[in-house]
Write an enzyme that holds these catalytic residues in place. Structure first.
Site, PDB file in Angstrom:
ATOM      1  N   GLY A   1     -23.883 -31.891 -29.651  1.00 49.36           N
ATOM      2  CA  GLY A   1     -25.249 -32.358 -29.414  1.00 49.36           C
ATOM      3  C   GLY A   1     -25.314 -33.829 -29.058  1.00 49.36           C
ATOM      4  O   GLY A   1     -26.054 -34.237 -28.157  1.00 49.36           O
ATOM      5  N   CYS A   2     -24.542 -34.636 -29.748  1.00 46.59           N
ATOM      6  CA  CYS A   2     -24.553 -36.085 -29.511  1.00 46.59           C
ATOM      7  C   CYS A   2     -23.950 -36.421 -28.152  1.00 46.59           C
ATOM      8  O   CYS A   2     -24.422 -37.317 -27.458  1.00 46.59           O
ATOM      9  CB  CYS A   2     -23.808 -36.805 -30.625  1.00 46.59           C
ATOM     10  SG  CYS A   2     -24.570 -36.545 -32.240  1.00 46.59           S
TER      11      CYS A   2
END
Length: 154
Positions: free
Chosen positions: A45-46
């Site tokens: 996600g990051c």
């Protein structure tokens, strides 16, 4: 926990970027800033969020915005993450979680019924006068740029 909203003055901060250089809110005086808080370098996600903002970095600059990422990872971790994905903007190492706490981006999370403290993925859009224009608490990691653009009507 701090709960910042549109119209609030952005808390002052200073941190160390991936090159060991001090960077603070005052460095963006007179500029608009997309300040995003993310949990960890090199996680799906990051990485999606950072790459999405980076892929649109020149468009952000053309619209008068700078981009700055903050996580509790180390300077060395940020350096490797930035190099691996050719990120064009700075990443601040907030290992003491002071900036995260000032912005209310550190708090209780819940996964599989287990509560723990962690980074609350949040993005702040700050205007050239240091005032918060918008806050995103439900970040669309793969399409964050469009999410911000739609909200700001730009």
């Amino acid at each position: 926990m701090t709960t910042l909203k549109s119209g609030d003055k952005a808390p002052d901060f200073e941190g160390v970027n991936q090159d060991g250089k001090k960077v603070g809110l005052q460095d963006f005086s007179g500029k608009k800033l997309i300040l995003y808080f993310y949990p960890k370098d090199n996680t799906p996600g990051c990485t999606a969020e950072s790459c999405n903002l980076n892929d649109n970095y020149n468009a952000w600059l053309e619209k008068g915005y700078e981009v700055l990422g903050v996580s509790p990872d180390s300077v060395e971790s940020h350096r490797k993450f930035k190099e691996k994905f050719n990120l064009e903007f700075d990443l601040l190492a907030d290992t003491e979680k002071e900036i995260l706490q000032a912005y209310g981006a550190w708090g209780e999370k819940n996964m599989y019924g287990k509560k723990y403290m962690g980074v609350l993925r949040t993005t702040f859009v700050i205007d050239e006068n240091g005032v918060i224009e918008d806050v995103f608490k439900k970040v669309k990691t793969k399409d964050h740029t469009n999410q911000i653009l739609k909200s700001l009507n730009i």
